[in-house]
Design an enzyme around this catalytic site. Structure first.
Site, PDB file in Angstrom:
ATOM      1  CE  LYS A 142      -3.597  -2.469  -0.403  1.00 17.31           C
ATOM      2  NZ  LYS A 142      -4.309  -3.271   0.529  1.00 17.31           N
TER       3      LYS A 142
HETATM    4  C1  LIG Z   1      -5.506  -4.299   0.743  1.00 19.04           C
HETATM    5  C2  LIG Z   1      -6.963  -4.078   0.747  1.00 19.04           C
HETATM    6  C3  LIG Z   1      -7.773  -4.427   1.840  1.00 19.04           C
HETATM    7  C4  LIG Z   1      -7.270  -5.220   3.014  1.00 19.04           C
HETATM    8  O1  LIG Z   1      -6.187  -4.631   3.659  1.00 19.04           O
HETATM    9  P1  LIG Z   1      -5.421  -5.470   4.792  1.00 19.04           P
HETATM   10  O2  LIG Z   1      -4.687  -4.398   5.548  1.00 19.04           O
HETATM   11  O3  LIG Z   1      -4.497  -6.397   4.087  1.00 19.04           O
HETATM   12  O4  LIG Z   1      -6.428  -6.163   5.617  1.00 19.04           O
HETATM   13  C5  LIG Z   1      -9.109  -4.089   1.808  1.00 19.04           C
HETATM   14  N1  LIG Z   1      -9.649  -3.460   0.745  1.00 19.04           N
HETATM   15  C6  LIG Z   1      -8.909  -3.138  -0.331  1.00 19.04           C
HETATM   16  C7  LIG Z   1      -9.562  -2.420  -1.468  1.00 19.04           C
HETATM   17  C8  LIG Z   1      -7.552  -3.456  -0.375  1.00 19.04           C
HETATM   18  O5  LIG Z   1      -6.825  -3.156  -1.460  1.00 19.04           O
END
Ligand SMILES: *Cc1c(COP(=O)(O)O)cnc(C)c1O
Length: 383
Positions: free
Chosen positions: A184
């Site tokens: 991210k």
């Molecule tokens: C990465 C992601 C999540 C989940 O994030 P985590 O921190 O891995 O639980 C949820 N929604 C979207 C759109 C994502 O890209």
């Protein structure tokens, strides 16, 4: 000849992050402690949000937000079919039924008109995902929510830096959920955070994140004195640790630099691919800030004269990693079995899922990495 592999979504970790983690390890505070509290304050200030609660993932953030929004057994929550499975899993874990509303084919965000068509007496909330970092049409979604008395929970996993009419994403609805997963825009290893508009919601989320223990329980982590705690409701074990927050404390100050680098890469791709038979990301309207999380192209096999899978394999053979965001969720067997979903009911998400490819756009890429991606995409389409 051995080329360096270009990894999709590589994090950029600096010496400060490493030193801060080492400091936590040496201090003995490796669980939830003062660094989590500092990271929450820092993130709330960055987003201009009144309340921030750090947790161990965005999935946990979504789950707790849904519960605090009053979503439970028998309720429906409307969301997009073009998202990570965690979005609908969180709705299911909250006891509710996810209902998909197809996307706008240009923005790839949930289409407000489709939301309206999916509202039933059981609808309790809408869960828009700001796809790739482009804010959803929050004017229309806000109107729909007000008219039908729905809660809004924003999935901001792609949208840390985004703004809509000057309002930071995550502060528009009732709750905003963020991810600090390694790929991210900033990372804590694993981690997430919840922004809550109301203080009561913030207190509830904080309590639920730590076994349902009363608010003072969190102080036990900062206070060496013995304290009793009381369990006010049955909660979860979703708290962030200081080891994670240590990374985040030094990622957040670098966020604008990361964003500018991705913006450069984005513009370089746009220029380099303008003449190719690919659909490039849509231009965002003036009233939003785009977080530039994903640079996605659509490979239409007729126009591009190559199948999407062959395109990915050709890039892979040139040591370039890519991502798929996402296969339409109605393609996934678990949901087909549970809800009888059919991809044909979400034609835009289905087509995007069949054609989409996300190219590497991490700030960790060097100029020569970016040139290598550009050359590989051009050669693949010319072949
Ligand atoms: C990465 C992601 C999540 C989940 O994030 P985590 O921190 O891995 O639980 C949820 N929604 C979207 C759109 C994502 O890209």
């Amino acid at each position: 000849m051995s080329e360096k592999r270009i990894i999709f979504g590589a994090p950029s970790i600096g010496d400060e992050e490493i030193a801060e983690v080492v400091d936590s390890l040496r201090s003995g505070w490796i669980g939830t402690g003062p660094k989590v509290a500092r990271f929450e304050q820092q993130f709330a200030a960055y987003k201009r949000a009144p309340h921030a609660i750090a947790v161990n993932s965005c999935t946990a953030a979504l789950h707790l937000s849904l519960i605090a929004a009053g979503v439970g057994e028998g309720d429906e929550v409307i969301t997009t079919p073009l998202t990570f499975c965690a979005t609908v899993n969180a709705i299911i874990h909250a006891g509710a039924r996810p209902v998909l509303a197809d996307v706008d084919p240009r923005t790839m965000n949930i289409d407000p008109a489709q939301i309206v068509s999916k509202i039933s007496p059981r609808t309790k909330a809408v869960l828009p995902v700001h796809f790739g970092g482009l804010p959803c049409d929050m004017d229309a979604i806000g109107e729909i929510a007000a008219k039908h008395d729905l809660k809004i929970i924003e999935d901001c996993a792609h949208a840390i830096e985004s703004e809509h009419r000057g309002v930071p994403t995550g502060c528009i609805g009732d709750f905003g959920c963020f991810s600090f997963y390694p790929n991210k825009n900033i990372t804590t290893g694993e981690g997430g955070i919840i922004l809550a508009r109301n203080p009561e919601d913030a207190d509830r989320v904080r309590r639920l994140a730590l076994h349902g223990m009363s608010k003072d329980a969190w102080k036990r982590f900062r206070d060496p004195k013995f304290r009793h705690y009381s369990v006010a409701e049955v909660g979860y074990k979703y708290n962030m640790t200081d080891l994670d927050a240590a990374i985040g404390l030094h990622q957040l100050p670098r966020i604008d630099g990361f964003w500018r680098r991705r913006e450069e890469i984005w513009n370089a791709y746009n220029r380099a691919f303008a003449d190719l038979p690919l659909v490039l990301p849509t231009r965002e309207p003036q009233h939003v800030k785009h977080a530039r999380h994903l640079y996605t192209v659509l490979v239409n096999s007729k126009r591009a004269r190559i199948e999407r899978e062959a395109f990915i394999e050709a890039l892979d053979a040139k040591s370039i990693g890519t991502g798929i965001h996402y296969l339409c969720l109605a393609e996934q067997p678990a949901y087909q079995e549970l809800f009888g979903w059919r991809p044909a009911d979400y034609p835009h998400a289905r087509r995007i899922g069949e054609q989409t490819v996300s190219l590497p756009a991490s700030p960790a890429l060097s100029d020569s990495d970016v040139s290598a991606v550009i050359a590989a995409v051009r050669e693949t389409l010319a072949a």
